[in-house]
Design an enzyme around this catalytic site. Structure first.
Site, short mmCIF file in Angstrom:
data_model
loop_
_atom_site.label_atom_id
_atom_site.label_comp_id
_atom_site.label_asym_id
_atom_site.label_seq_id
_atom_site.Cartn_x
_atom_site.Cartn_y
_atom_site.Cartn_z
N LYS A 1 0.85 -1.20 0.00
CA LYS A 1 0.00 0.00 0.00
C LYS A 1 0.88 1.24 0.00
O LYS A 1 1.51 1.56 1.01
CB LYS A 1 -0.91 0.05 1.23
N GLY B 1 6.87 4.91 8.38
CA GLY B 1 6.02 6.09 8.57
C GLY B 1 6.21 6.66 9.96
O GLY B 1 7.28 6.49 10.58
N SER B 2 5.17 7.30 10.45
CA SER B 2 5.29 7.99 11.73
C SER B 2 5.29 7.02 12.91
O SER B 2 4.73 5.91 12.82
CB SER B 2 4.14 8.98 11.88
N THR B 3 5.87 7.44 14.01
CA THR B 3 5.90 6.61 15.21
C THR B 3 4.47 6.37 15.71
O THR B 3 4.13 5.26 16.14
CB THR B 3 6.79 7.27 16.27
N GLY C 1 2.97 3.70 13.54
CA GLY C 1 3.68 2.44 13.82
C GLY C 1 3.15 1.79 15.10
O GLY C 1 2.97 0.57 15.16
N GLU D 1 9.83 1.12 10.58
CA GLU D 1 10.88 2.12 10.38
C GLU D 1 10.19 3.46 10.59
O GLU D 1 9.37 3.88 9.79
CB GLU D 1 11.45 1.95 8.96
N CYS E 1 13.22 10.67 7.25
CA CYS E 1 13.19 10.23 8.65
C CYS E 1 14.56 10.38 9.31
O CYS E 1 14.64 10.55 10.52
CB CYS E 1 12.66 8.82 8.74
N GLU F 1 9.90 15.61 16.12
CA GLU F 1 10.19 15.54 14.69
C GLU F 1 9.30 16.54 13.95
O GLU F 1 8.08 16.51 14.10
CB GLU F 1 9.92 14.12 14.18
P1 ADP Z 1 1.87 10.82 7.79
O1 ADP Z 1 1.02 11.18 8.98
O2 ADP Z 1 3.07 11.66 7.67
O3 ADP Z 1 1.10 10.70 6.49
P2 ADP Z 1 1.72 8.05 8.45
O4 ADP Z 1 2.64 7.29 9.31
O5 ADP Z 1 0.36 8.30 8.98
O6 ADP Z 1 2.46 9.39 8.09
O7 ADP Z 1 1.58 7.37 7.02
C1 ADP Z 1 2.44 6.41 6.48
C2 ADP Z 1 1.64 5.31 5.84
O8 ADP Z 1 0.79 4.71 6.82
C3 ADP Z 1 0.69 5.77 4.73
O9 ADP Z 1 0.69 4.76 3.71
C4 ADP Z 1 -0.65 5.83 5.42
O10 ADP Z 1 -1.75 5.67 4.56
C5 ADP Z 1 -0.56 4.66 6.38
N1 ADP Z 1 -1.42 4.75 7.57
C6 ADP Z 1 -1.91 5.86 8.17
N2 ADP Z 1 -2.64 5.53 9.27
C7 ADP Z 1 -2.61 4.18 9.37
C8 ADP Z 1 -3.15 3.22 10.30
N3 ADP Z 1 -3.86 3.59 11.34
N4 ADP Z 1 -2.88 1.92 10.10
C9 ADP Z 1 -2.12 1.51 9.05
N5 ADP Z 1 -1.59 2.36 8.14
C10 ADP Z 1 -1.82 3.67 8.28
#
Ligand code: ADP
Length: 497
Positions: A193, A245-247, A250, A268, A302, A399
């Site tokens: 995705k 992506g974001s902590t 994660g 990561e 990151c 961050e």
């Molecule tokens: P940002 O807030 O900077 O967009 P995210 O960590 O939310 O960073 O996004 C990174 C990825 O995680 C994207 O592909 C996003 O669609 C996906 N994502 C966002 N929220 C969720 C969630 N609750 N569960 C799984 N994936 C998610």
């Protein structure tokens, strides 16, 4: 700002304008409920394409396809050298289409096209080729057991199964390449995705995977945002999730994975990476090193070196040098001639960077340069340096994910004391050290709690080097040999003879 825009190539324009689908079981499909979402060009602040917007129902279809492809074995049972050839072929195809892919990345993410080509497409090809060599080398061991009698004992390393891979928008192609190549090499099947903001290069990659000849269902791509990602994290038939992506996200993925089927999770996540500049540092390395450490990709990396600790004896010269580098950076549209820094990804991100910087100023930070958005329809923010800081301020701890550098002055000459300041963070992704003294460099590298450490260079990366974070920067490692630990299960087999 640089607005002299070069038109993209005809292949890029045609690709953006076509009808996009999700790749499920070797076929392009629209979302089960027919929904679409709009894709933006962040440099112009305008919509460029519609793509399907999936839901859990589409995840179910993709997982079922990946499960069939895994269990029926066309990929898992394929000879390792044949898997290698297909993965290598994918790298060749990406290289062949590098110009188009770089333009797509630039238009959809905002990064300068030259950076997209040299810093993203090229390294993705390299990483995929590096990984293509691994299928023939993923071996178990024979074990000299101590139990009474004679034994034949050994391990097998088997693919973990169906993997869900969720990637962010800051390096859409490269993050996808880091994820899919080792999973494919290990014999896993994939549901990828991309981030909802930046699906175009992942879709292009999927098309090239079809052309390369991967069996249907081995590599699937679903589109959508948090809802689709969450459906993957809690899917009972996904064996492993790999996430960048974001902590915050994660954490929610790890929680969902634990609550459903205890699927394996590699993460990561974020960082607030320190850069330490010693009194003897060669400033002709440190100044450009610090500047590129924070302004590359408009700080949306990151591992960005977002906290600098400079010794008081070099502080003023370093800050002056980085400030003039910031002021002379060519900020502009990704396809404009000579652009060195593009926009932020979205209006949301622009607001976030602006408000975090404003919060720093309210807490007492002084703006050395920048500190505001630029006049534009796109989401441009000026390269920014904040000084007058103390370690408790939000701009030192959190961050920002934008081109905002926090500079702190230290007086200490004790390495443990300096390391304590640099390590004072919930994160531990990267760090760098600028000094001409080898002993100081390696003693400091040993003291820093971070997954990647550069000496006289902030970004250090190579397909063969493991990458990942200590503490809340993540779980597991990508790239290199270590990535396979998260895509393989070890099976121990023993027989008394
Ligand atoms: P940002 O807030 O900077 O967009 P995210 O960590 O939310 O960073 O996004 C990174 C990825 O995680 C994207 O592909 C996003 O669609 C996906 N994502 C966002 N929220 C969720 C969630 N609750 N569960 C799984 N994936 C998610």
């Amino acid at each position: 700002m640089n607005v002299h825009i070069k038109s993209p190539g005809a292949a890029t324009t045609r690709y953006i304008a076509r009808r996009h689908g999700m790749l499920i079981d070797g076929k392009w499909r629209q979302a089960a409920n027919g929904a679409v979402s709009q894709i933006m060009d962040p440099g112009l602040g305008k919509v460029i394409a519609d793509v399907p917007c999936g839901t859990g129902a589409d995840v179910d279809l993709a997982v079922a396809a990946a499960r069939r492809a895994f269990e029926d074995g066309p990929w898992r049972m394929m000879k390792p050298n044949e898997r290698s050839k297909l993965i290598w072929r994918l790298a060749d195809l990406i290289e062949h289409h590098a110009d188009t892919i770089a333009e797509l990345e630039s238009i959809n993410n905002g990064m300068p096209v030259a950076v997209a080509k040299a810093g993203h497409v090229g390294p993705s090809v390299d990483l995929i080729r590096y990984t293509a060599g691994w299928p023939t080398k993923l071996t178990g061991e024979t074990i000299p057991v101590s139990s009474p009698g004679e034994w034949h004992a050994y391990t097998l390393r088997e693919p973990v199964g169906v993997v869900g891979q969720i990637v962010p928008w800051n390096g859409p192609l490269m993050m996808a390449a880091w994820k899919i190549a080792p999973a494919l090499a290990a014999g896993c099947t994939i549901v990828l995705k991309p981030a909802e903001q930046t699906p175009l290069t992942a879709l292009y990659l999927a098309e090239l995977a079809l052309e390369a000849g991967f069996p249907k269902g081995v590599f699937n791509v679903v589109l959508g945002g948090a809802e689709v990602g969450a459906a993957m994290a809690s899917h009972p038939d996904i064996d492993k999730i790999a996430f960048t992506g974001s902590t915050r996200t994660g954490r929610s993925i790890a929680t969902a994975a634990a609550a459903t089927n205890l699927k394996r999770v590699s993460l990561e996540l974020g960082g607030k990476s320190p850069v330490i500049v010693f009194p003897d540092a060669d400033l002709s390395l440190a100044i450009p090193g610090v500047a590129s450490g924070i302004f590359s990709n408009a700080g949306q990396i990151c591992t960005a070196g977002s906290r600098v600790y400079a010794h008081e004896s070099v502080f003023d010269r370093l800050v002056d040098g980085v400030a003039s580098a910031a002021q002379s950076l060519k900020v502009g549209y990704g396809l404009a001639e000579g652009s060195q820094m593009g926009p932020l990804i979205s209006s949301t991100q622009l607001e976030r960077v602006s408000s975090m910087t404003a919060q720093g100023v309210r807490e007492g930070a002084s703006v050395v340069t920048g500190g505001e958005a630029m006049e534009s329809d796109g989401y441009f923010y000026k390269p920014t340096i904040l000084a007058g800081l103390n370690p408790q301020m939000s701009v030192v701890r959190e961050e920002i994910f934008g081109p905002v550098l926090s500079v702190l002055r230290y007086t200490d000459d004790d390495l443990d004391g300096i390391a304590r300041q640099a390590n004072d963070s919930p994160y531990g992704l990267a760090a760098s050290i600028f000094t001409q003294n080898l002993q100081v460099a390696h003693k400091m590298a040993a003291r820093l709690r971070a997954g990647t450490i550069g000496i006289n260079r902030h970004f250090v990366g190579d397909s063969a080097m493991p990458f990942g974070g200590f503490r809340q920067s993540g779980w597991g490692r990508e790239r290199g040999r270590e990535v396979f630990d998260s895509y393989l299960e070890t099976k121990a087999i023993a027989s008394p003879l």
